[in-house]
Write a protein that holds these residues in place. Sequence first.
Motif, PDB file in Angstrom:
ATOM      1  N   ALA A  60      81.432  -3.590  34.983  1.00  0.00           N
ATOM      2  CA  ALA A  60      80.989  -2.506  34.227  1.00  0.00           C
ATOM      3  C   ALA A  60      81.639  -2.576  32.617  1.00  0.00           C
ATOM      4  O   ALA A  60      82.895  -2.920  32.549  1.00  0.00           O
ATOM      5  CB  ALA A  60      81.399  -1.084  34.756  1.00  0.00           C
ATOM      6  N   LEU A  61      80.719  -2.355  31.778  1.00  0.00           N
ATOM      7  CA  LEU A  61      80.892  -2.779  30.207  1.00  0.00           C
ATOM      8  C   LEU A  61      80.962  -1.194  29.520  1.00  0.00           C
ATOM      9  O   LEU A  61      79.654  -0.730  29.704  1.00  0.00           O
ATOM     10  CB  LEU A  61      80.237  -3.809  29.635  1.00  0.00           C
ATOM     11  CG  LEU A  61      80.391  -5.162  29.839  1.00  0.00           C
ATOM     12  CD1 LEU A  61      80.366  -5.639  31.183  1.00  0.00           C
ATOM     13  CD2 LEU A  61      79.576  -6.063  28.944  1.00  0.00           C
ATOM     14  N   ASP A  62      81.718  -0.860  28.971  1.00  0.00           N
ATOM     15  CA  ASP A  62      81.719   0.104  27.996  1.00  0.00           C
ATOM     16  C   ASP A  62      82.693   0.271  27.006  1.00  0.00           C
ATOM     17  O   ASP A  62      83.715  -0.545  26.945  1.00  0.00           O
ATOM     18  CB  ASP A  62      82.049   1.338  28.984  1.00  0.00           C
ATOM     19  CG  ASP A  62      81.235   2.578  28.555  1.00  0.00           C
ATOM     20  OD1 ASP A  62      81.198   3.008  27.440  1.00  0.00           O
ATOM     21  OD2 ASP A  62      80.760   3.576  29.302  1.00  0.00           O
ATOM     22  N   ILE A  63      82.086   0.857  25.797  1.00  0.00           N
ATOM     23  CA  ILE A  63      82.928   0.994  24.586  1.00  0.00           C
ATOM     24  C   ILE A  63      83.644   2.325  24.637  1.00  0.00           C
ATOM     25  O   ILE A  63      84.345   2.610  23.547  1.00  0.00           O
ATOM     26  CB  ILE A  63      82.300   0.618  23.231  1.00  0.00           C
ATOM     27  CG1 ILE A  63      81.129   1.583  23.072  1.00  0.00           C
ATOM     28  CG2 ILE A  63      81.732  -0.763  23.213  1.00  0.00           C
ATOM     29  CD1 ILE A  63      80.348   1.625  21.605  1.00  0.00           C
ATOM     30  N   ASP A  64      83.608   2.943  25.517  1.00  0.00           N
ATOM     31  CA  ASP A  64      84.173   4.319  25.659  1.00  0.00           C
ATOM     32  C   ASP A  64      85.526   4.272  26.253  1.00  0.00           C
ATOM     33  O   ASP A  64      85.611   3.959  27.749  1.00  0.00           O
ATOM     34  CB  ASP A  64      83.266   5.304  26.307  1.00  0.00           C
ATOM     35  CG  ASP A  64      83.939   6.908  26.653  1.00  0.00           C
ATOM     36  OD1 ASP A  64      85.004   7.073  26.014  1.00  0.00           O
ATOM     37  OD2 ASP A  64      83.206   7.602  27.069  1.00  0.00           O
ATOM     38  N   THR A  65      86.712   4.204  25.636  1.00  0.00           N
ATOM     39  CA  THR A  65      88.143   4.008  26.527  1.00  0.00           C
ATOM     40  C   THR A  65      88.371   4.999  27.354  1.00  0.00           C
ATOM     41  O   THR A  65      88.858   4.696  28.563  1.00  0.00           O
ATOM     42  CB  THR A  65      88.989   4.074  25.328  1.00  0.00           C
ATOM     43  OG1 THR A  65      89.148   5.531  24.488  1.00  0.00           O
ATOM     44  CG2 THR A  65      89.099   2.738  24.387  1.00  0.00           C
ATOM     45  N   GLU A  66      87.900   6.017  27.291  1.00  0.00           N
ATOM     46  CA  GLU A  66      88.131   7.263  28.126  1.00  0.00           C
ATOM     47  C   GLU A  66      87.490   6.951  29.275  1.00  0.00           C
ATOM     48  O   GLU A  66      87.795   7.094  30.685  1.00  0.00           O
ATOM     49  CB  GLU A  66      87.524   8.634  27.469  1.00  0.00           C
ATOM     50  CG  GLU A  66      87.802   9.757  28.343  1.00  0.00           C
ATOM     51  CD  GLU A  66      87.618  11.027  27.933  1.00  0.00           C
ATOM     52  OE1 GLU A  66      88.492  11.768  27.254  1.00  0.00           O
ATOM     53  OE2 GLU A  66      86.261  11.398  27.725  1.00  0.00           O
ATOM     54  N   SER A  67      86.091   6.354  29.450  1.00  0.00           N
ATOM     55  CA  SER A  67      85.423   5.914  30.679  1.00  0.00           C
ATOM     56  C   SER A  67      86.100   4.886  31.349  1.00  0.00           C
ATOM     57  O   SER A  67      86.280   4.896  32.680  1.00  0.00           O
ATOM     58  CB  SER A  67      83.823   5.466  30.133  1.00  0.00           C
ATOM     59  OG  SER A  67      83.135   5.181  31.200  1.00  0.00           O
ATOM     60  N   ILE A  68      86.508   3.712  30.870  1.00  0.00           N
ATOM     61  CA  ILE A  68      87.158   2.524  31.292  1.00  0.00           C
ATOM     62  C   ILE A  68      88.494   3.224  32.110  1.00  0.00           C
ATOM     63  O   ILE A  68      88.801   2.689  33.192  1.00  0.00           O
ATOM     64  CB  ILE A  68      87.439   1.728  30.182  1.00  0.00           C
ATOM     65  CG1 ILE A  68      86.173   0.907  29.845  1.00  0.00           C
ATOM     66  CG2 ILE A  68      88.244   0.551  30.823  1.00  0.00           C
ATOM     67  CD1 ILE A  68      85.245   0.191  30.702  1.00  0.00           C
ATOM     68  N   ALA A  69      89.152   3.923  31.202  1.00  0.00           N
ATOM     69  CA  ALA A  69      90.630   4.305  31.775  1.00  0.00           C
ATOM     70  C   ALA A  69      90.257   5.075  32.969  1.00  0.00           C
ATOM     71  O   ALA A  69      90.824   4.862  34.095  1.00  0.00           O
ATOM     72  CB  ALA A  69      91.165   5.370  30.725  1.00  0.00           C
ATOM     73  N   TYR A  70      89.220   5.994  33.171  1.00  0.00           N
ATOM     74  CA  TYR A  70      88.789   6.737  34.223  1.00  0.00           C
ATOM     75  C   TYR A  70      88.471   5.937  35.611  1.00  0.00           C
ATOM     76  O   TYR A  70      88.803   6.120  36.578  1.00  0.00           O
ATOM     77  CB  TYR A  70      87.772   7.991  33.900  1.00  0.00           C
ATOM     78  CG  TYR A  70      87.152   8.334  34.939  1.00  0.00           C
ATOM     79  CD1 TYR A  70      87.872   9.627  35.795  1.00  0.00           C
ATOM     80  CD2 TYR A  70      85.959   8.111  35.640  1.00  0.00           C
ATOM     81  CE1 TYR A  70      87.117  10.128  36.746  1.00  0.00           C
ATOM     82  CE2 TYR A  70      85.411   8.749  36.825  1.00  0.00           C
ATOM     83  CZ  TYR A  70      85.992   9.695  37.436  1.00  0.00           C
ATOM     84  OH  TYR A  70      85.438  10.335  38.330  1.00  0.00           O
ATOM     85  N   LEU A  71      87.488   5.119  35.091  1.00  0.00           N
ATOM     86  CA  LEU A  71      87.189   4.056  36.285  1.00  0.00           C
ATOM     87  C   LEU A  71      88.398   3.159  36.636  1.00  0.00           C
ATOM     88  O   LEU A  71      88.484   2.852  37.860  1.00  0.00           O
ATOM     89  CB  LEU A  71      86.133   3.070  35.822  1.00  0.00           C
ATOM     90  CG  LEU A  71      84.729   3.880  35.457  1.00  0.00           C
ATOM     91  CD1 LEU A  71      83.758   3.196  34.851  1.00  0.00           C
ATOM     92  CD2 LEU A  71      84.183   4.573  36.529  1.00  0.00           C
ATOM     93  N   LYS A  72      89.165   2.787  35.928  1.00  0.00           N
ATOM     94  CA  LYS A  72      90.474   1.800  36.569  1.00  0.00           C
ATOM     95  C   LYS A  72      91.392   2.645  36.966  1.00  0.00           C
ATOM     96  O   LYS A  72      91.641   2.102  38.135  1.00  0.00           O
ATOM     97  CB  LYS A  72      91.124   1.259  35.122  1.00  0.00           C
ATOM     98  CG  LYS A  72      90.608   0.044  34.371  1.00  0.00           C
ATOM     99  CD  LYS A  72      91.339  -0.430  33.192  1.00  0.00           C
ATOM    100  CE  LYS A  72      90.540  -1.779  32.989  1.00  0.00           C
ATOM    101  NZ  LYS A  72      91.529  -2.523  31.822  1.00  0.00           N
ATOM    102  N   GLU A  73      91.406   4.229  36.845  1.00  0.00           N
ATOM    103  CA  GLU A  73      92.179   4.761  37.857  1.00  0.00           C
ATOM    104  C   GLU A  73      91.460   5.225  39.047  1.00  0.00           C
ATOM    105  O   GLU A  73      92.113   4.967  40.103  1.00  0.00           O
ATOM    106  CB  GLU A  73      92.478   6.305  36.898  1.00  0.00           C
ATOM    107  CG  GLU A  73      93.481   7.213  37.476  1.00  0.00           C
ATOM    108  CD  GLU A  73      93.802   8.232  36.883  1.00  0.00           C
ATOM    109  OE1 GLU A  73      94.382   9.273  37.480  1.00  0.00           O
ATOM    110  OE2 GLU A  73      93.705   8.487  35.670  1.00  0.00           O
ATOM    111  N   THR A  74      90.152   5.617  39.145  1.00  0.00           N
ATOM    112  CA  THR A  74      89.475   5.816  40.177  1.00  0.00           C
ATOM    113  C   THR A  74      89.349   4.783  41.119  1.00  0.00           C
ATOM    114  O   THR A  74      89.598   5.004  42.460  1.00  0.00           O
ATOM    115  CB  THR A  74      88.054   6.323  39.830  1.00  0.00           C
ATOM    116  OG1 THR A  74      88.174   7.385  38.844  1.00  0.00           O
ATOM    117  CG2 THR A  74      87.274   6.692  41.159  1.00  0.00           C
TER     118      THR A  74
END
Length: 252
Positions: A60-74
């Motif tokens: 999954a690719l995103d330039i939203d750091t909040e999204s990437i952080a959330y997905l890595k945590e989830t």
Amino acid sequence: MASVKPKKHLGQHFLKDENIALKIVDALKNEDNLPVLEIGPGTGVLTKYLIKQEDTQFYALDIDTESIAYLKETYSDNQEQFLFKDYLKYDVPFDRFNVIGNFPYNISSQLFFKIWEDREKVDEVVCMIQKEVADRICASHGNKTYGILSVLLQAFFEINYLFKVPPGVFNPPPKVQSAVIRLKRNNIKQLPCDEKFFKRVVKAGFGKRRKTLRNALKDLNLSDSVAALPEMDKRAEQLSVQEFISLTEKIA
């Protein structure tokens, strides 16, 4: 646990309907079991289903750091599958791959131009976009919504309009209708003309779409014999994809 807030400057409208999410994921056939890239995963409404496909390479690719952080945590066991990358600038390291996603509305056209640039690698695309853009991509010649993306993408992909999606299933609801389409790479390996010049001809033709092609393509230094062709009396929207290919051959 971290959360993800939709950001207007990123064109984010997060899908919250699980049934629609499943329909989008199921629409990606991936018959050759190729790597799958999700563009703009957001809160992971598609991700949760894609990441369960254990035999498939998924990122999954995103330039939203909040999204990437959330997905890595989830999905802490799958952190390497979430990439802080911009697909528009990404040189994908696979010979062939598929694309899926709820495309950010403010860059959906740019994403399709990048998919066109990656046409030798992209086998299949399933995405949700503005209905207006979906209509344009799927349009046939002679239709006022027929345009640059219609011609470029239809030259290399079979395109299916799957279904419409109402604004109320998003957070926040967009001011437009949405639609899901599927692109499948066709059997044309290479056009019988210079493909970069083909793109230039198509863009020039639609750049002045109210003018005849004779006037719209003036900057291409047309020979007298080409300028006299009967198709030069037409406007860009009147030419089929095949006629644009043929015209490019004649101009070159």
